[in-house]
Write a protein that holds these residues in place. Sequence first.
Motif, mmCIF file in Angstrom:
data_model
loop_
_atom_site.group_PDB
_atom_site.id
_atom_site.type_symbol
_atom_site.label_atom_id
_atom_site.label_comp_id
_atom_site.label_asym_id
_atom_site.label_seq_id
_atom_site.Cartn_x
_atom_site.Cartn_y
_atom_site.Cartn_z
ATOM 1 N N GLU A 1 0.826 -1.218 0.000
ATOM 2 C CA GLU A 1 0.000 0.000 0.000
ATOM 3 C C GLU A 1 0.853 1.258 0.000
ATOM 4 N N ARG A 2 1.936 1.253 0.768
ATOM 5 C CA ARG A 2 2.819 2.432 0.799
ATOM 6 C C ARG A 2 3.498 2.639 -0.550
ATOM 7 N N LEU A 3 3.911 1.563 -1.188
ATOM 8 C CA LEU A 3 4.532 1.688 -2.510
ATOM 9 C C LEU A 3 3.525 2.185 -3.550
ATOM 10 N N GLU A 4 2.299 1.692 -3.473
ATOM 11 C CA GLU A 4 1.254 2.178 -4.376
ATOM 12 C C GLU A 4 0.984 3.661 -4.148
ATOM 13 N N ALA A 5 1.003 4.101 -2.904
ATOM 14 C CA ALA A 5 0.794 5.517 -2.583
ATOM 15 C C ALA A 5 1.902 6.394 -3.170
ATOM 16 N N MET A 6 3.091 5.819 -3.382
ATOM 17 C CA MET A 6 4.209 6.544 -3.997
ATOM 18 C C MET A 6 4.131 6.534 -5.522
ATOM 19 N N GLY A 7 3.137 5.825 -6.067
ATOM 20 C CA GLY A 7 2.957 5.806 -7.510
ATOM 21 C C GLY A 7 3.385 4.533 -8.211
ATOM 22 N N HIS A 8 3.845 3.546 -7.464
ATOM 23 C CA HIS A 8 4.236 2.275 -8.082
ATOM 24 C C HIS A 8 2.993 1.490 -8.489
ATOM 25 N N ARG A 9 3.026 0.900 -9.673
ATOM 26 C CA ARG A 9 1.966 -0.019 -10.101
ATOM 27 C C ARG A 9 2.407 -1.407 -9.671
ATOM 28 N N MET A 10 1.727 -1.949 -8.662
ATOM 29 C CA MET A 10 2.143 -3.199 -8.024
ATOM 30 C C MET A 10 1.370 -4.392 -8.589
ATOM 31 N N VAL A 11 2.101 -5.463 -8.906
ATOM 32 C CA VAL A 11 1.495 -6.689 -9.425
ATOM 33 C C VAL A 11 2.007 -7.858 -8.574
ATOM 34 N N PRO A 12 1.104 -8.561 -7.876
ATOM 35 C CA PRO A 12 1.540 -9.678 -7.038
ATOM 36 C C PRO A 12 1.932 -10.902 -7.868
ATOM 37 N N VAL A 13 2.882 -11.655 -7.349
ATOM 38 C CA VAL A 13 3.347 -12.882 -7.980
ATOM 39 C C VAL A 13 3.313 -13.980 -6.933
ATOM 40 N N ALA A 14 2.694 -15.100 -7.265
ATOM 41 C CA ALA A 14 2.667 -16.255 -6.370
ATOM 42 C C ALA A 14 3.790 -17.197 -6.800
ATOM 43 N N LEU A 15 5.013 -16.920 -6.354
ATOM 44 C CA LEU A 15 6.174 -17.692 -6.795
ATOM 45 C C LEU A 15 6.062 -19.168 -6.482
ATOM 46 N N GLU A 16 5.484 -19.500 -5.326
ATOM 47 C CA GLU A 16 5.413 -20.911 -4.962
ATOM 48 C C GLU A 16 4.474 -21.699 -5.865
ATOM 49 N N GLN A 17 3.578 -21.006 -6.586
ATOM 50 C CA GLN A 17 2.647 -21.712 -7.467
ATOM 51 C C GLN A 17 3.216 -21.920 -8.865
ATOM 52 N N ASP A 18 3.882 -20.901 -9.407
ATOM 53 C CA ASP A 18 4.420 -21.014 -10.758
ATOM 54 C C ASP A 18 5.591 -20.052 -10.946
ATOM 55 N N PRO A 19 6.766 -20.412 -10.444
ATOM 56 C CA PRO A 19 7.904 -19.490 -10.468
ATOM 57 C C PRO A 19 8.409 -19.152 -11.857
ATOM 58 N N TYR A 20 8.174 -19.985 -12.852
ATOM 59 C CA TYR A 20 8.719 -19.741 -14.188
ATOM 60 C C TYR A 20 7.856 -18.805 -15.027
ATOM 61 N N THR A 21 6.697 -18.427 -14.532
ATOM 62 C CA THR A 21 5.808 -17.551 -15.284
ATOM 63 C C THR A 21 6.268 -16.098 -15.217
ATOM 64 N N TRP A 22 7.012 -15.742 -14.195
ATOM 65 C CA TRP A 22 7.372 -14.348 -13.950
ATOM 66 C C TRP A 22 8.853 -14.126 -14.155
ATOM 67 N N ASP A 23 9.201 -12.882 -14.437
ATOM 68 C CA ASP A 23 10.598 -12.512 -14.662
ATOM 69 C C ASP A 23 11.309 -12.180 -13.358
ATOM 70 N N PHE A 24 11.248 -13.080 -12.400
ATOM 71 C CA PHE A 24 11.992 -12.915 -11.160
ATOM 72 C C PHE A 24 13.321 -13.638 -11.324
ATOM 73 N N ALA A 25 14.388 -13.044 -10.806
ATOM 74 C CA ALA A 25 15.670 -13.733 -10.800
ATOM 75 C C ALA A 25 15.563 -14.961 -9.890
ATOM 76 N N GLN A 26 16.374 -15.947 -10.147
ATOM 77 C CA GLN A 26 16.360 -17.197 -9.381
ATOM 78 C C GLN A 26 17.746 -17.389 -8.775
ATOM 79 N N PRO A 27 18.000 -16.748 -7.632
ATOM 80 C CA PRO A 27 19.361 -16.697 -7.101
ATOM 81 C C PRO A 27 19.832 -17.987 -6.440
ATOM 82 N N THR A 28 21.136 -18.147 -6.491
ATOM 83 C CA THR A 28 21.853 -19.100 -5.654
ATOM 84 C C THR A 28 23.007 -18.306 -5.049
ATOM 85 N N GLY A 29 23.552 -18.777 -3.961
ATOM 86 C CA GLY A 29 24.647 -18.038 -3.353
ATOM 87 C C GLY A 29 25.471 -18.892 -2.410
ATOM 88 N N VAL A 30 26.688 -18.449 -2.196
ATOM 89 C CA VAL A 30 27.588 -19.079 -1.243
ATOM 90 C C VAL A 30 28.213 -17.962 -0.430
#
Length: 103
Positions: free
Chosen positions: A51-80
């Motif tokens: 809500e705060r980000l939307e109030a700043m003017g961001h157009r927010m779109v939710p992503v349910a990563l646990e349901q279908d992670p490959y549908t969205w352009d989210f990075a898929q990190p690994t790290g050490v």
Amino acid sequence: GGRHIMACGQQVMLNVIEHGLSIQAAISAPRIDPVTEVTTYDDRIDADVVERLEAMGHRMVPVALEQDPYTWDFAQPTGVMLDEEGVLRAGADPWVRAEARGF
């Protein structure tokens, strides 16, 4: 890939440095992706933050990563990382087939 990796890497790094999370917890934590005309966000992000980000003017779109992670352009990190005791710890995105190893 490309531009999504930068936003993801910064969030993972801040989760480790500023919030003291392990590399796995930092990678598994909810993230946002602000690199296109809309800001996509992991639907686990607190509604007040959205809500705060939307109030700043961001157009927010939710992503349910646990349901279908490959549908969205989210990075898929690994790290050490090297922990306080000098032990290598690894982490991988829990929503995709991945693994991270340190030697």
